[in-house]
Motif scaffolding. Structure first.
Motif, mmCIF file in Angstrom:
data_model
loop_
_atom_site.group_PDB
_atom_site.id
_atom_site.type_symbol
_atom_site.label_atom_id
_atom_site.label_comp_id
_atom_site.label_asym_id
_atom_site.label_seq_id
_atom_site.Cartn_x
_atom_site.Cartn_y
_atom_site.Cartn_z
ATOM 1 N N LEU A 126 -4.908 28.705 51.960
ATOM 2 C CA LEU A 126 -4.291 29.832 52.659
ATOM 3 C C LEU A 126 -4.114 31.031 51.739
ATOM 4 O O LEU A 126 -4.319 32.179 52.144
ATOM 5 N N GLY A 127 -3.731 30.764 50.488
ATOM 6 C CA GLY A 127 -3.548 31.859 49.534
ATOM 7 C C GLY A 127 -4.839 32.606 49.278
ATOM 8 O O GLY A 127 -4.853 33.844 49.162
ATOM 9 N N LEU A 128 -5.932 31.875 49.176
ATOM 10 C CA LEU A 128 -7.234 32.515 48.984
ATOM 11 C C LEU A 128 -7.587 33.389 50.175
ATOM 12 O O LEU A 128 -7.987 34.556 50.004
ATOM 13 N N ILE A 129 -7.453 32.854 51.389
ATOM 14 C CA ILE A 129 -7.815 33.613 52.583
ATOM 15 C C ILE A 129 -6.913 34.831 52.749
ATOM 16 O O ILE A 129 -7.369 35.911 53.154
ATOM 17 N N LEU A 130 -5.646 34.678 52.444
ATOM 18 C CA LEU A 130 -4.729 35.817 52.510
ATOM 19 C C LEU A 130 -5.208 36.950 51.612
ATOM 20 O O LEU A 130 -5.309 38.108 52.035
ATOM 21 N N ASN A 131 -5.532 36.617 50.348
ATOM 22 C CA ASN A 131 -5.947 37.658 49.418
ATOM 23 C C ASN A 131 -7.304 38.241 49.783
ATOM 24 O O ASN A 131 -7.551 39.435 49.596
ATOM 25 N N LEU A 132 -8.199 37.402 50.316
ATOM 26 C CA LEU A 132 -9.487 37.906 50.790
ATOM 27 C C LEU A 132 -9.293 38.877 51.944
ATOM 28 O O LEU A 132 -9.954 39.925 52.013
ATOM 29 N N SER A 133 -8.388 38.559 52.852
ATOM 30 C CA SER A 133 -8.146 39.450 53.988
ATOM 31 C C SER A 133 -7.582 40.789 53.517
ATOM 32 O O SER A 133 -7.932 41.847 54.061
ATOM 33 N N VAL A 134 -6.731 40.757 52.493
ATOM 34 C CA VAL A 134 -6.196 42.005 51.935
ATOM 35 C C VAL A 134 -7.318 42.813 51.288
ATOM 36 O O VAL A 134 -7.364 44.044 51.398
ATOM 37 N N ARG B 8 -8.699 41.526 59.405
ATOM 38 C CA ARG B 8 -7.954 41.123 60.598
ATOM 39 C C ARG B 8 -8.491 39.820 61.158
ATOM 40 O O ARG B 8 -7.740 38.888 61.449
ATOM 41 N N ASP B 9 -9.813 39.731 61.294
ATOM 42 C CA ASP B 9 -10.422 38.573 61.953
ATOM 43 C C ASP B 9 -10.240 37.294 61.152
ATOM 44 O O ASP B 9 -9.894 36.244 61.706
ATOM 45 N N ILE B 10 -10.459 37.359 59.836
ATOM 46 C CA ILE B 10 -10.349 36.150 59.024
ATOM 47 C C ILE B 10 -8.895 35.706 58.929
ATOM 48 O O ILE B 10 -8.595 34.501 58.926
ATOM 49 N N ALA B 11 -7.961 36.661 58.871
ATOM 50 C CA ALA B 11 -6.545 36.309 58.815
ATOM 51 C C ALA B 11 -6.092 35.694 60.137
ATOM 52 O O ALA B 11 -5.365 34.692 60.157
ATOM 53 N N LEU B 12 -6.521 36.273 61.243
ATOM 54 C CA LEU B 12 -6.129 35.768 62.558
ATOM 55 C C LEU B 12 -6.658 34.359 62.789
ATOM 56 O O LEU B 12 -5.928 33.468 63.237
#
Length: 283
Positions: A182-190, A203-207
């Motif tokens: 989750l931490g990786l995906i969060l930072n990637l989305s940012v 937006r899409d990857i975080a959602l």
């Protein structure tokens, strides 16, 4: 005089203890210094604690620099608004110094990870470790991209995306609700939202990740294989992701019905929302 294996083990234990105490007392520069001496022994494998001490040290050094830079940029804008050019020049000098500091720490972290801890330098590894290392590589390039412009910014953005994508590849081996994933995906989305000028990707990857993880937690919490601490960390990251998605909802609602619904759901009892997207380093 060369050190033998026993000397290396003793030095390693002492350095880890120093790093542990340094983190406890928030002496992150000392923690990094101690852990660098460990990785430079060319050990075959870092334990989870050693890896975390190294990453925590670098993350907090970078975080302090970024926080100071944001504060100075705010002061700069205020001085510009009142036409105080002399103060603006002074603040700009400080900003340059802070940016040089951030740049140097990010470069050092990237060098240490690439030269000492990633395969094939390490003959043993875990998927969790690989995801953390690639996330740190992505973060380091992203934070540098924040302070640079032009061709260098584009180059750093490409480096960050490559590192995040490699981390994402290894993260597929982890549970969707795993806090490291989750931490990786969060930072990637940012990264998508703030750096690459493709906020819809962020937006899409975080959602997708948020909804999948929440569904997994709600339906089969006991089957996740996560400790109480890991589950708490996953919940914390998901709350950050939810806040970021609220900001995305404000931007995209007029184009996407799903975000109209999301705004209505959140505003029924939402807390204060920040203006900028947040990542794992901002909390």
């Amino acid at each position: 005089m060369e050190m033998n294996d026993d000397d290396d083990d003793s030095w390693r234990e002492m350095s880890v203890e120093v790093a542990r105490r340094a983190v406890e007392t928030r002496r992150y520069e000392d923690a990094v210094y101690a852990m660098r001496s460990v990785v430079e022994l060319n050990v075959k494998f870092l334990t989870d604690e050693e890896r975390n001490l190294l990453i925590v040290g670098y993350k907090n050094m970078i975080a302090s620099g970024r926080a100071l830079r944001r504060a100075l940029l705010s002061i700069e804008q205020k001085e510009k608004s009142v036409g105080n050019e002399e103060n603006v020049q002074v603040i700009e000098t400080y900003i340059q110094r802070v940016e040089t500091y951030i740049d140097s720490i990010c470069c050092e972290a990237k060098l240490i990870i690439e030269d000492y801890v990633l395969p094939p330098k390490h003959s043993e590894y875990t998927f969790e470790g690989l995801v953390i290392y690639y996330r740190m590589l992505g973060d380091s390039s992203r934070y540098r991209a924040e302070i640079h412009t032009g061709g260098l910014k584009k180059k750093l953005a490409k480096e960050a995306l490559l590192a995040y994508e490699l981390g994402e590849l290894h993260a597929q081996e982890l549970c969707v609700a795993n806090p490291i994933r989750l931490g990786l995906i969060l930072n990637l989305s940012v990264f998508y939202y703030e750096i690459s000028s493709t906020p819809e990707c962020g937006r899409d990857i975080a959602l997708m990740t948020y909804d999948s993880a929440m569904l997994k937690i709600e339906r089969s919490k006991e089957e996740l294989g996560l400790s109480k601490e890991e589950l708490e960390e996953s919940t914390r990251i998901l709350k950050i992701m939810d806040t970021n998605l609220y900001l995305a909802a404000e931007r995209f609602a007029k184009f996407d019905a799903i975000f109209v619904e999301r705004i209505a759901r959140i505003e029924a009892g939402c807390d204060d929302r920040k203006v900028e997207w947040k990542d794992t380093l901002d909390t």
